[in-house]
Design a protein around this motif. Structure first.
Motif, PDB file in Angstrom:
ATOM      1  N   ARG A 256       0.866  -1.189   0.000  1.00 30.98           N
ATOM      2  CA  ARG A 256       0.000   0.000   0.000  1.00 30.98           C
ATOM      3  C   ARG A 256       0.897   1.232   0.000  1.00 30.98           C
ATOM      4  O   ARG A 256       2.074   1.158   0.353  1.00 30.98           O
ATOM      5  CB  ARG A 256      -0.900   0.010   1.246  1.00 30.98           C
ATOM      6  CG  ARG A 256      -1.800  -1.204   1.394  1.00 30.98           C
ATOM      7  CD  ARG A 256      -2.652  -1.098   2.649  1.00 30.98           C
ATOM      8  NE  ARG A 256      -1.809  -0.844   3.823  1.00 30.98           N
ATOM      9  CZ  ARG A 256      -2.077   0.082   4.741  1.00 30.98           C
ATOM     10  NH1 ARG A 256      -3.141   0.860   4.630  1.00 30.98           N
ATOM     11  NH2 ARG A 256      -1.285   0.244   5.772  1.00 30.98           N
TER      12      ARG A 256
ATOM     13  N   THR B 288       3.667   9.724  -2.607  1.00 31.18           N
ATOM     14  CA  THR B 288       2.414   9.022  -2.316  1.00 31.18           C
ATOM     15  C   THR B 288       1.234   9.970  -2.195  1.00 31.18           C
ATOM     16  O   THR B 288       0.137   9.665  -2.664  1.00 31.18           O
ATOM     17  CB  THR B 288       2.565   8.207  -1.022  1.00 31.18           C
ATOM     18  OG1 THR B 288       2.930   9.084   0.050  1.00 31.18           O
ATOM     19  CG2 THR B 288       3.635   7.147  -1.169  1.00 31.18           C
TER      20      THR B 288
ATOM     21  N   GLN C 108      -2.045   9.652  -4.579  1.00 33.76           N
ATOM     22  CA  GLN C 108      -3.341   9.379  -3.959  1.00 33.76           C
ATOM     23  C   GLN C 108      -4.368  10.436  -4.327  1.00 33.76           C
ATOM     24  O   GLN C 108      -5.540  10.122  -4.564  1.00 33.76           O
ATOM     25  CB  GLN C 108      -3.173   9.290  -2.435  1.00 33.76           C
ATOM     26  CG  GLN C 108      -2.490   8.012  -1.978  1.00 33.76           C
ATOM     27  CD  GLN C 108      -2.255   8.000  -0.480  1.00 33.76           C
ATOM     28  OE1 GLN C 108      -1.949   9.028   0.134  1.00 33.76           O
ATOM     29  NE2 GLN C 108      -2.378   6.830   0.130  1.00 33.76           N
TER      30      GLN C 108
ATOM     31  N   ILE D  12       1.893  -0.780  -6.795  1.00 37.88           N
ATOM     32  CA  ILE D  12       0.778  -0.296  -5.965  1.00 37.88           C
ATOM     33  C   ILE D  12      -0.147   0.585  -6.807  1.00 37.88           C
ATOM     34  O   ILE D  12      -1.384   0.490  -6.716  1.00 37.88           O
ATOM     35  CB  ILE D  12       1.307   0.482  -4.743  1.00 37.88           C
ATOM     36  CG1 ILE D  12       2.083  -0.449  -3.817  1.00 37.88           C
ATOM     37  CG2 ILE D  12       0.163   1.125  -3.980  1.00 37.88           C
ATOM     38  CD1 ILE D  12       2.875   0.265  -2.733  1.00 37.88           C
TER      39      ILE D  12
ATOM     40  N   ALA E  75      -4.048   0.095  -7.638  1.00 36.09           N
ATOM     41  CA  ALA E  75      -5.023   1.124  -7.262  1.00 36.09           C
ATOM     42  C   ALA E  75      -5.926   1.507  -8.431  1.00 36.09           C
ATOM     43  O   ALA E  75      -7.137   1.705  -8.254  1.00 36.09           O
ATOM     44  CB  ALA E  75      -4.295   2.355  -6.719  1.00 36.09           C
TER      45      ALA E  75
ATOM     46  N   GLU F 109      -6.067   3.847  -1.734  1.00 36.71           N
ATOM     47  CA  GLU F 109      -5.244   2.663  -1.499  1.00 36.71           C
ATOM     48  C   GLU F 109      -5.898   1.440  -2.144  1.00 36.71           C
ATOM     49  O   GLU F 109      -7.124   1.311  -2.140  1.00 36.71           O
ATOM     50  CB  GLU F 109      -5.093   2.403   0.010  1.00 36.71           C
ATOM     51  CG  GLU F 109      -4.353   3.480   0.785  1.00 36.71           C
ATOM     52  CD  GLU F 109      -2.840   3.338   0.681  1.00 36.71           C
ATOM     53  OE1 GLU F 109      -2.381   2.536  -0.150  1.00 36.71           O
ATOM     54  OE2 GLU F 109      -2.137   4.044   1.418  1.00 36.71           O
TER      55      GLU F 109
END
Length: 561
Positions: free
Chosen positions: A14, A25, A29, A57, A61, A71
């Motif tokens: 994650r 990150t 996100q 990741i 996602a 996440e």
């Protein structure tokens, strides 16, 4: 094989698991939540900092059944399939072994087909800088205008080798080296989950040896667990990595400071017999002196000191070793380290560097020649005699090349016959600024150190009791405790004034004229200047305010700016 390496077991699944890359990150996100997904990304940075993990990741996602989401859930078939590599629509390609035009053409031909299992077809190209020029050219058009269902993620440790035309078509994210405290925190989580005992000092030594890479840190931890018995201790990590403990280094640094060449070379021989690497040893020495420098100049910033312990011996060394010695030591060690990289006999260069360090203080004020020490002693005796005569109310006069004579002063007699340039000082005060004074005061100690390094110890001793008290953009007032020192500096027969102005110019890039004034005269001149300034302000009073005072009386008037 049933056993998996720690860096594989604890690979981030994650964004929250990516340590030390919050700037990456958070941006990804946000883009995922707003459905602002780019067609191409470039992840660059040192090895083991999470580039490929972040790519996988991101692939999970965008294809997660709960998308849009910050996440991946890691529970839906898409997330599980991408994690174990069973989904053919997410391809991880090693550009080091697939760097030809044919491999990229194959990708270009298959890009147009829609994904079969998930929403997006994702191509993760690792070490993309290894592609040939022809391969980059084949990738260029596809990367610029891929189908809507395709995402390219390029990962590299050397972005400067990638053509600008490729970089300009990607969103670039630079991964940073992970800070030691973040690595230690993650390693602590790992050993707790594995029910393994490990000391904080050992984990810090691993983090330092990893040089900002989490994968390297986990690999070293894996190796240290196998090396140790019941608990991972500092001694085990040092023996495994070839590093030297700070406690052992302290003894070597103490011997260097004491100029004990025999003890220094004996310590080096012991390190070599223990199998220590000369390159690693000199690096540890540089870091130790670096910690001494930071502790000596900013002791309250303990968080930036990289050493594994600031014990009493470390603190004592920091107080004993002067700053110029630390500066020169780091410079000598750094030059030797560069030379050691290009030789087949690094130990010889290390021995030469250590012997040179044992002789370095001979050039500093702390091991001056007998002649200079004698001169300083005479100046100190003269200052003591002047203080005694001053307390008795006796003034001192001196002529060039003659002995000092003492006599009872008349009521208006000047002490050493020094004529204070009152007019020039008033001009400086009129243009004085706090910035200029702070600039000179900030470099004053450094200027005195430079004088000592240049073997002008008598000049430094003469200026020891002086203080900059006012400064304009092109001149400053230097107050002296004793008037005889003021006269000696102002006469400039020994070039004190020229040397001070020259060094300050080198340090500040501004030309300042030095104007000397005795302590007693400075107080009078300053009071006179303030009084004249106040009188001038009264003369320049606003006519409206003056008329109001005349009509209503000064007691009833309140003036607000």
């Amino acid at each position: 094989m049933t056993y998996q390496a720690l860096y594989r077991v604890f690979r981030p699944q994650r964004f929250a698991d990516l340590v030390g890359q919050e700037h990456v990150t958070k941006t990804l996100q946000s883009a995922l939540l707003q459905n602002k997904i780019s067609h191409a990304y470039l992840f660059s940075g040192p090895r083991g900092t999470g580039k490929t993990s972040a790519a996988k990741i991101l692939a999970k996602a965008v294809n997660c059944e709960n998308a849009p989401t910050m996440e991946p859930c890691n529970e839906c078939p898409a997330c599980i399939g991408i994690t174990n590599g069973s989904i053919p629509d997410v391809l991880e390609i090693d550009a080091a072994s697939n760097n030809g035009v044919d491999e990229i053409r194959d990708i270009r031909d298959k890009v147009k087909f829609a994904p079969t299992s998930v929403r997006y077809k994702v191509y993760i190209i690792d070490e993309v800088h290894m592609l040939s020029i022809g391969a980059f050219n084949a990738l260029l058009k596809t990367l610029e205008e891929p189908p809507k269902h395709v995402i390219f993620i390029l990962a590299t440790t050397e972005p400067h080798k990638i053509p600008p035309t490729i970089i300009s078509r990607c969103q670039r994210f630079d991964f940073r080296r992970i800070q030691p405290h973040s690595i230690v925190s993650r390693l602590r989580q790992v050993v707790d989950q594995q029910n393994i005992k490990a000391s904080d000092e050992a984990l810090f030594a691993i983090a330092r040896a990893a040089d900002g890479g989490m994968r390297d840190a986990l690999s070293l931890l894996d190796q240290a667990i196998s090396f140790s018995e019941e608990e991972v201790l500092l001694e085990d990590v040092l023996a495994m990595t070839g590093a030297v403990s700070p406690f052992t280094l302290a003894g070597l640094v103490q011997a260097i400071y004491e100029k004990n060449i025999a003890k220094v070379l004996q310590s080096l021989e012991e390190f070599m017999n223990q199998g220590k690497d000369p390159n690693r040893l000199i690096e540890d020495l540089i870091f130790y002196y670096r910690d001494l420098l930071l502790y000596k100049t900013a002791p309250h910033l303990e968080g930036i000191i990289k050493g594994m312990g600031m014990d009493h011996e470390f603190q004592q060394l920091a107080q004993s070793i002067p700053l110029p010695t630390i500066y020169e030591t780091i410079e000598i060690l750094n030059k030797s380290q560069l030379e050691m990289k290009w030789t087949n006999h690094p130990r010889i260069f290390l021995e030469v560097a250590l012997v040179k360090l044992c002789h370095q203080e001979d050039r500093h004020t702390f091991s001056m020649s007998e002649e200079i020490q004698s001169l300083i002693k005479k100046v100190e005796n003269l200052e003591a005699e002047l203080s005694r005569l001053k307390e008795q109310g006796i003034s001192v006069t001196a002529k060039e090349g003659s002995s000092v004579q003492a006599k009872k002063p008349a009521k208006s007699t000047r002490t050493s016959g020094y004529k204070v340039p009152v007019g020039r000082i008033h001009e400086i005060l009129k243009q004085a600024t706090h910035q200029d004074l702070s600039l000179i005061k900030g470099h004053w100690g450094e200027m005195l150190d430079i004088l000592k390094k240049q073997n002008k110890v008598s000049h430094a001793a003469l200026l020891q009791e002086s203080e900059p008290v006012a400064a304009s953009p092109n001149a400053f007032v230097l107050k002296f405790k004793y008037e005889i020192h003021c006269k000696m500096a102002a006469d400039n027969t020994n070039h004190v004034k020229d040397n001070v102005e020259s060094i300050l110019f080198d340090l500040t890039n501004k030309r300042f004229e030095m104007v000397a004034v005795p302590d007693e005269e400075w107080g009078k001149i300053r009071e006179e200047f303030i009084r004249e300034k106040g009188t001038q302000r009264e003369k320049e009073e606003d006519p409206l305010i003056a008329e109001a005072k005349r009509l209503f009386g000064e007691a009833l008037i309140e003036i607000k700016e």
